[in-house]
Design an enzyme around this catalytic site. Structure first.
Site, PDB file in Angstrom:
ATOM      1  N   HIS A   1      -4.288  -6.786   2.225  1.00  0.00           N
ATOM      2  CA  HIS A   1      -4.697  -5.375   2.182  1.00  0.00           C
ATOM      3  C   HIS A   1      -5.738  -5.090   1.091  1.00  0.00           C
ATOM      4  O   HIS A   1      -6.834  -4.601   1.407  1.00  0.00           O
ATOM      5  CB  HIS A   1      -3.452  -4.490   2.054  1.00  0.00           C
ATOM      6  CG  HIS A   1      -3.738  -3.078   1.639  1.00  0.00           C
ATOM      7  ND1 HIS A   1      -4.426  -2.195   2.431  1.00  0.00           N
ATOM      8  CD2 HIS A   1      -3.428  -2.412   0.496  1.00  0.00           C
ATOM      9  CE1 HIS A   1      -4.529  -1.028   1.788  1.00  0.00           C
ATOM     10  NE2 HIS A   1      -3.937  -1.137   0.613  1.00  0.00           N
TER      11      HIS A   1
ATOM     12  N   HIS B   1      -6.065  -2.594  -6.851  1.00  0.00           N
ATOM     13  CA  HIS B   1      -5.687  -1.174  -6.816  1.00  0.00           C
ATOM     14  C   HIS B   1      -4.187  -0.927  -6.716  1.00  0.00           C
ATOM     15  O   HIS B   1      -3.710   0.135  -7.116  1.00  0.00           O
ATOM     16  CB  HIS B   1      -6.452  -0.416  -5.722  1.00  0.00           C
ATOM     17  CG  HIS B   1      -5.917  -0.582  -4.329  1.00  0.00           C
ATOM     18  ND1 HIS B   1      -6.374  -1.555  -3.480  1.00  0.00           N
ATOM     19  CD2 HIS B   1      -4.966   0.099  -3.647  1.00  0.00           C
ATOM     20  CE1 HIS B   1      -5.737  -1.456  -2.314  1.00  0.00           C
ATOM     21  NE2 HIS B   1      -4.866  -0.469  -2.398  1.00  0.00           N
TER      22      HIS B   1
ATOM     23  N   GLU C   1       0.913  -0.257  -9.754  1.00  0.00           N
ATOM     24  CA  GLU C   1       1.994   0.471  -9.083  1.00  0.00           C
ATOM     25  C   GLU C   1       3.067  -0.470  -8.538  1.00  0.00           C
ATOM     26  O   GLU C   1       4.251  -0.219  -8.709  1.00  0.00           O
ATOM     27  CB  GLU C   1       1.390   1.303  -7.945  1.00  0.00           C
ATOM     28  CG  GLU C   1       2.398   2.047  -7.096  1.00  0.00           C
ATOM     29  CD  GLU C   1       3.071   3.204  -7.829  1.00  0.00           C
ATOM     30  OE1 GLU C   1       2.631   3.518  -8.952  1.00  0.00           O
ATOM     31  OE2 GLU C   1       4.035   3.766  -7.284  1.00  0.00           O
ATOM     32  N   ASP C   2       2.636  -1.555  -7.907  1.00  0.00           N
ATOM     33  CA  ASP C   2       3.584  -2.342  -7.105  1.00  0.00           C
ATOM     34  C   ASP C   2       3.944  -3.712  -7.674  1.00  0.00           C
ATOM     35  O   ASP C   2       4.748  -4.422  -7.078  1.00  0.00           O
ATOM     36  CB  ASP C   2       3.020  -2.558  -5.685  1.00  0.00           C
ATOM     37  CG  ASP C   2       2.898  -1.241  -4.927  1.00  0.00           C
ATOM     38  OD1 ASP C   2       3.609  -0.294  -5.299  1.00  0.00           O
ATOM     39  OD2 ASP C   2       2.106  -1.181  -3.980  1.00  0.00           O
TER      40      ASP C   2
ATOM     41  N   ASP D   1      -8.922   2.551   0.908  1.00  0.00           N
ATOM     42  CA  ASP D   1      -7.505   2.188   0.991  1.00  0.00           C
ATOM     43  C   ASP D   1      -6.855   2.886   2.183  1.00  0.00           C
ATOM     44  O   ASP D   1      -6.185   2.276   3.007  1.00  0.00           O
ATOM     45  CB  ASP D   1      -6.841   2.611  -0.331  1.00  0.00           C
ATOM     46  CG  ASP D   1      -5.331   2.418  -0.338  1.00  0.00           C
ATOM     47  OD1 ASP D   1      -4.878   1.323   0.068  1.00  0.00           O
ATOM     48  OD2 ASP D   1      -4.617   3.350  -0.748  1.00  0.00           O
TER      49      ASP D   1
ATOM     50  N   ASP E   1     -22.027  17.849  23.733  1.00  0.00           N
ATOM     51  CA  ASP E   1     -20.826  17.687  22.935  1.00  0.00           C
ATOM     52  C   ASP E   1     -20.269  16.274  23.020  1.00  0.00           C
ATOM     53  O   ASP E   1     -19.276  15.962  22.405  1.00  0.00           O
ATOM     54  CB  ASP E   1     -19.763  18.686  23.397  1.00  0.00           C
ATOM     55  CG  ASP E   1     -20.201  20.104  23.101  1.00  0.00           C
ATOM     56  OD1 ASP E   1     -20.923  20.284  22.106  1.00  0.00           O
ATOM     57  OD2 ASP E   1     -19.861  20.987  23.879  1.00  0.00           O
TER      58      ASP E   1
HETATM   59 MN    MN Z   1      -3.360   0.294  -0.998  1.00  0.00          MN
END
Ligand code: MN
Length: 710
Positions: free
Chosen positions: A48, A72, A76-77, A139, A259
């Site tokens: 990811h 990134h 956090e993880d 992300d 359109d």
């Molecule tokens: Mn992410």
């Protein structure tokens, strides 16, 4: 998985001076930190961050941003900490990773005020460094592209959030392609049937019109060549969500090419943009009101282009955008264009806005505490309109006014479906029929054979179409019911005089009474517009009950002054045989009340107005109306039987009104004409004895204002 070398190659393509060692180090560190973690799809988690980094190379972002993308999710993880990231990759990267982490932790709930608050935080974060938001958008884009692996509820929540927040944000940043993709990925989750229906219609249209894009781009190229302008022409079909939104905004169907297809002409210089415009308008007719010059008046995010809509000989319209390559760069990458690298140096795109200045101006607009909701409205702009668009289970779009309910939806599809509604499912869940429909919901109407429109639906329906159809149907149902009643009444009345109510007899009566056939006769009889007596008399005048010995209504009450007239009080409707009292009105006669009428209390302090009265003792004609409040079971034939009973008691029905219709019970008000109170008691005993009569009461309207003569 993309390797470190692959990634470096992508960066080097636009930034030859990239620091490959630093990117490799970040790649290795990120992989190590996420070791053992997997995504919902089962792939290693690190795929990811790498994919996010690769996405950002498409926007030609600098090394710090690419490294931030790789890292990134580490703070956090994983066990990685802010100081460690700072030590290894420097303060700039650590601050950026920290910013992304903070954005990730914003709880963007469905509560709007909270969202507005969060938006502000979002922009505060952005204002420090715009690259944070660029990483966050990439992300989200990657997460949306791989959303299929998530649980369905989680998918819906992410998609909603993306539609409401991230897609408009990408648009504000000038990244149109990203906005469109985010919207479309969300649309796919939120409304798969709707999206499919647009794609299906799109395919049909393409079959009908052929390869429109190829034909029109060819024509445009030829025209520009003739004019000596060097330019590239591109045509493309718009995304399903853009088409859906346009249909919503413009309140029109899916048929106008303008359109669906968009054309873009990329020129070498600003002057060529205007020359191109001239050439296009010379060849095709410009549609008035559709020309916009964002070159001389750029949007605040730096967007520049000329927009116009032209129509061909066949009347079909197409939209054309004209811009230079540099303007195009800004239109696609938005504020990121400012960081564009060419040959290792920042390219001086003259049209790119300075992100710091742009953000500062944005923040100024949203400084005030009260602006949150307004801003939220602005960001969610196309989410609001006077109309809601819902989808059938097959994916067809149904346009309804705001506030519409499943009843309106059903009638919008077909009147027959409207008539048969018994329930509805919205997005797969059973909902009450009064539920207000929302944009994009998929509505399934549940029908049942034998269902008929209910009077209560008139309150629930909002569209004229549904209301008119319901009213007409209710009248029709009433008419059928009245015809049935009429048949019972006339049968009993004819039997009373020893005759049969044959079709021929009824046709004769109808002719005599100047009615349009026997159904109309029966309907009038059932709805008490004529009486059974009238019908019998029309056919057998000699057999109609004799009225000779009866007391004239004018002499029915004893005790009046000579020349004094009287009216029965509408509140208590006194009947011959009941104890009564009169109240005088100066110059207007006497109003006769039942002695127990509650309204008499009002005259207690005016004894001179009271006069002692009683009914004539003889036989009165059956003309004294009184109202019965009746609740009966809703079974076939019950109402007919009730009316027959009333007829057998020699009472006329003068009015019949449905007060309430429930699936199991009807409440109705029947006005009957009687001789006296004795006949009333006998009638009520008979009705009460019927097993289908749930409740019966003589109706007395004591709240009714004094007699009409008062
Ligand atoms: Mn992410």
């Amino acid at each position: 998985m993309i390797t470190a070398d692959d990634l470096i190659a992508l960066v080097r393509a636009y930034n030859p001076k990239t620091n490959a060692e630093r990117i490799t180090a970040a790649y290795e560190f990120g992989r190590e930190m996420h070791e053992g973690q997997t995504r919902h799809s089962g792939e290693p988690y690190f795929t990811h961050p790498v994919a996010v980094a690769a996405l950002l190379t498409e926007q030609r972002l600098d090394d710090a941003t690419i490294i931030t993308a790789l890292l990134h999710d580490t703070i956090e993880d994983t066990k990685a900490s802010f100081p460690e990231v700072a030590r290894r990759f420097g303060d700039e990267v650590a601050m950026l990773v920290d910013g992304v982490t903070k954005l990730t932790n914003l709880q963007l709930s469905s509560n709007e005020t909270k969202q507005a608050e969060n938006f502000r935080k979002l922009f505060m974060a952005m204002s420090k460094d715009l690259r944070v938001i660029l990483v966050k958008l990439a992300d989200r884009l990657h997460n949306m592209r791989t959303i299929k692996a998530m649980r369905p509820e989680k998918q819906a929540q992410k998609a909603r959030e993306t539609m409401d927040i991230y897609a408009p944000l990408a648009g504000r940043m000038g990244m149109q392609w990203m906005r469109e993709e985010l919207e479309d990925l969300s649309f796919r989750v939120l409304n798969p049937e709707g999206r499919q229906s647009i794609i299906r219609r799109f395919i049909v249209l393409q079959k009908e019109s052929g390869d429109v894009i190829h034909r029109i781009t060819g024509d445009m190229r030829a025209e520009l060549t003739k004019a000596g302008i060097e330019a590239e022409v591109f045509g493309r079909a718009k995304k399903p969500y853009s088409i859906w939104r346009k249909m919503q905004e413009k309140d029109q169907g899916f048929s106008r090419l303008s359109d669906i297809y968009g054309f873009r002409i990329i020129t070498g210089s600003e002057e060529d943009c205007y020359r191109t415009l001239g050439a296009i308008h010379r060849r095709w007719r410009a549609v008035p009101g559709r020309f916009k010059d964002y070159i001389s008046q750029p949007k605040s995010n730096g967007y520049r282009s000329i927009h116009t809509t032209v129509s061909g000989r066949d009347g079909k319209r197409v939209e054309v955008q004209i811009r230079t390559a540099q303007m195009h760069d800004v239109a696609e990458t938005g504020v990121a264009a400012h960081w564009s690298y060419r040959d290792g140096v920042r390219s001086g795109n003259p049209f790119a806005v300075d992100p710091a200045k742009w953000i500062a101006s944005l923040n100024e607009q949203f400084e005030g505490e009260d602006d949150h909701d307004e801003f939220l409205e602005a960001v969610k702009l196309e989410m609001y309109s006077d109309q809601v668009f819902c989808f059938t289970p097959k994916g067809d779009v149904v346009k309804l006014p705001r506030g519409a309910t499943p009843i309106d939806f059903a009638f919008a599809i077909h009147t027959r479906i409207g008539f048969a509604v018994v329930g509805a499912k919205v997005d797969g869940l059973r909902v009450p029929l009064w539920t207000r429909l929302k944009n994009g919901q998929s509505v399934e109407v549940i029908t049942a054979e034998g269902q008929t429109p209910q009077a209560s639906w008139l309150e629930i329906a909002t569209t004229g179409k549904a209301k008119t159809a319901i009213r007409r149907a209710l009248r029709e149902v009433d008419r059928e019911r009245f015809i049935k009643l009429g048949r019972e009444l006339v049968r009993a009345a004819f039997e009373n005089v020893g005759r049969k109510a044959t079709d021929k007899a009824l046709d004769t009566a109808a002719k005599h009474l100047r009615l349009d056939g026997r159904d109309q006769l029966l309907a009038r009889l059932g709805s008490a517009e004529i009486t059974a007596h009238d019908v019998v008399q029309a056919v057998y005048p000699e057999l109609a009950p004799d009225k000779g010995d009866q007391i004239s209504p004018r002499r029915a009450v004893v005790g009046l002054q000579p020349g004094q007239s009287f009216d029965r009080a509408p509140c208590c409707q006194p009947l011959p045989g009941e104890r009564i009292v009169g109240i005088t009105y100066r110059g207007k006669g006497v109003v006769v009340h039942a002695i127990d009428c509650a309204l008499l209390g009002e005259y207690e302090d005016q004894p001179d107005r009271w006069i002692d009265l009683h009914w004539h003792a003889g036989t009165h004609p059956p003309i004294y109306g009184t109202s019965l409040d009746l609740t009966i079971g809703n079974d076939a034939g019950v109402l007919g039987r009730i009316c027959t009973l009333i007829g057998e008691k020699k009472a006329n029905i003068s009015n019949l009104k449905f007060v309430d219709r429930k699936p199991d019970f009807y409440r109705l008000m029947i006005d009957v004409e009687l001789r006296d109170v004795e006949q009333l008691h006998s009638l009520m005993l008979t009705l009460e004895a019927d097993s289908d009569v749930a409740a019966l009461e003589r109706h007395r309207d004591e709240a009714r204002p004094r007699a009409a003569v008062g």
